[in-house]
Design an enzyme around this catalytic site. Structure first.
Site, PDB file in Angstrom:
ATOM      1  CB  SER A 230      -4.016   2.913   7.625  1.00  0.00           C
ATOM      2  OG  SER A 230      -4.618   2.094   8.841  1.00  0.00           O
ATOM      3  CD  GLU A 260      -4.240  -7.734   4.693  1.00  0.00           C
ATOM      4  OE1 GLU A 260      -4.355  -8.138   3.078  1.00  0.00           O
ATOM      5  OE2 GLU A 260      -5.329  -6.776   4.637  1.00  0.00           O
ATOM      6  CG  HIS A 283      -4.215  -4.600   1.499  1.00  0.00           C
ATOM      7  ND1 HIS A 283      -3.211  -4.981   2.325  1.00  0.00           N
ATOM      8  CD2 HIS A 283      -3.911  -3.725   0.984  1.00  0.00           C
ATOM      9  CE1 HIS A 283      -2.616  -4.331   3.142  1.00  0.00           C
ATOM     10  NE2 HIS A 283      -2.613  -3.107   1.642  1.00  0.00           N
TER      11      HIS A 283
END
Ligand code: NAI
Length: 400
Positions: A230, A260, A283
């Protein structure tokens, strides 16, 4: 000719679709800088398509008299200043649901890989080590899946999991329709206590930051699995690593991280690297060819139907109206600053010209009013001038 500009290598289907709709489409494989974008928009661009790199700022929009709509061919719209768009009467669209199936499929695959310990066995084999064993290798059938956040993705994961024989329990802060035999839990604790596998699909509400920390991992069943595709802020990864190392949890799959890397090849650092039975993915939950194609079709549709009918359904910044195509009428789209009295000014201008109104809608949001008036075929051009002269007018468009 009406021009559409598609940047950042948007899936080719979008250009095909818009060309079929009669647009002159220019595609560029890369993002544009603010100034280059401003320069392009000055050249009669009616529709703009971007992905996540191009910054559609107030400055970039400083002179774009023809631009009617911006489409984000992706999920988020963080790179588009949707308020600046509103101030210029430009509708913004995105594709919030087009990759839900991709995420759901990844989650199902990961649950199977984690229950069987496939990742570790494969890694060992790549290093020349044969590890044939049924130890800690389990079937998905009959296991309890706990879904936290039963929205578009969570509910699809539930349906797929049930088809594979899992028992589905979920917790959502809102009332939801349970699909199949999924059962609702009254609290997150209840779902944590019950499930062999927990998968998280909550939205990005600020209160969801840190939703999973030490206490929540502690509350899970021994040897349970944890999956999060999520938001990176949702789980405390140091706490997760602690419970994986102690053996309390049997495995995890994580697709989203608090921090990230910005680009491919950049170093990735996480407390989870190197741990057994932990699947880490960069991701990519929603990143599939099918999702790109669905996004291309969905956003192109939104852009062209806004152009053709004024329909703003699912717009991220405009008041939402679903509008049919009209025959034997004209449609006036009047976008104005949302202050009292504009509608009565529109109506008195139309009444003073004796114009027959066949349908009228007004939707507003905190900044703008969007008034749609369908009128008979005969009208005087002076009416348009009078409507444009209403001081609150941002933009006026005539269709059909
Ligand atoms: P959605 O908005 O349809 O569903 C979210 C659900 O979570 C809603 O039903 C909401 O009521 C519920 N919720 C919110 N806070 C909660 C809480 N504290 N406890 C329980 N339920 C809670 O969103 P959708 O489309 O299903 O996406 C879910 C998440 O997946 C989002 O965060 C989205 O950004 C992310 N996502 C990740 C992708 C990836 O590549 N990994 C791709 C697409 C979406």
């Amino acid at each position: 000719m009406k021009k559409a500009l598609l940047l950042e290598n948007i899936h080719a289907d979008a250009a095909v679709q818009l060309r079929d709709e009669g647009f002159l489409v220019e595609t560029l494989p890369h993002a544009l800088s603010e100034d280059d974008l401003a320069e392009k928009l000055r050249q009669d661009v009616v529709l703009l398509g971007v992905r996540s790199r191009t910054q559609v700022t107030r400055q970039a929009l400083r002179s774009c008299p023809s631009l009617l709509a911006v489409g984000s061919f992706c999920i988020g719209t963080d790179n588009v200043d949707v308020d600046a768009c509103l101030d210029r009467g430009i509708a913004a669209f995105n594709a919030p649901y087009s990759n839900t199936r991709s995420v759901a499929e990844l989650i199902i695959g990961e649950i199977i890989m984690l229950l069987r310990g496939v990742f570790d066995k494969s890694r060992a084999l790549h290093e020349g080590v044969w590890l044939k064993s049924s130890d800690r290798s389990r079937e998905i059938r009959g296991k309890r899946l706990g879904i936290v956040g039963y929205g578009n993705i969570g509910s699809q994961v539930g349906s797929l999991a049930e088809a594979l024989g899992m028992e589905v329990w979920y917790y959502d802060i809102r009332e939801k329709l349970s699909l199949g035999n999924a059962k609702r839990c009254r609290s997150m604790r209840e779902v944590l206590r019950k499930a062999d596998v927990i998968t998280v699909h909550v939205d990005d509400a600020p209160k969801n930051a840190g939703l999973f920390g030490d206490a929540e991992f502690r509350a899970m069943r021994p040897e349970a699995l944890f999956l999060n595709a999520s938001r990176g802020s949702v789980a405390d990864l140091a706490a997760l690593a602690k419970h994986l190392k102690s053996g309390k949890l049997a495995g995890a799959a994580v697709d989203v991280f608090p921090k990230e890397p910005k680009r491919n090849g950049e170093k990735f650092v996480s407390p989870l690297t190197g741990l057994d039975n932990v699947l880490l993915t960069p991701h990519i939950g929603g990143s599939t060819q099918e999702a790109q194609r669905t996004i291309a079709a969905y956003v192109s549709d939104k852009l062209s139907s806004y152009f053709k009918t004024g329909d703003t359904f699912y717009s991220v910044n405009f008041p939402q109206v679903h509008l049919p195509i009209l025959k034997d009428s004209h449609r006036l789209l009047h976008i104005h600053r949302n202050v009292p009295g504009v509608m009565s000014q529109i109506d008195s201008i139309l009444a003073s010209e004796g114009i027959n109104i066949s349908g009228q809608y007004l939707e507003t949001n905190r900044r703008i009013g969007y008034a749609i008036t369908d009128i008979g075929k005969k009208y005087d051009a002076g009416v348009l001038k009078a409507l444009e002269a209403i001081p609150e007018t941002i933009r006026l468009r005539l269709l059909f």
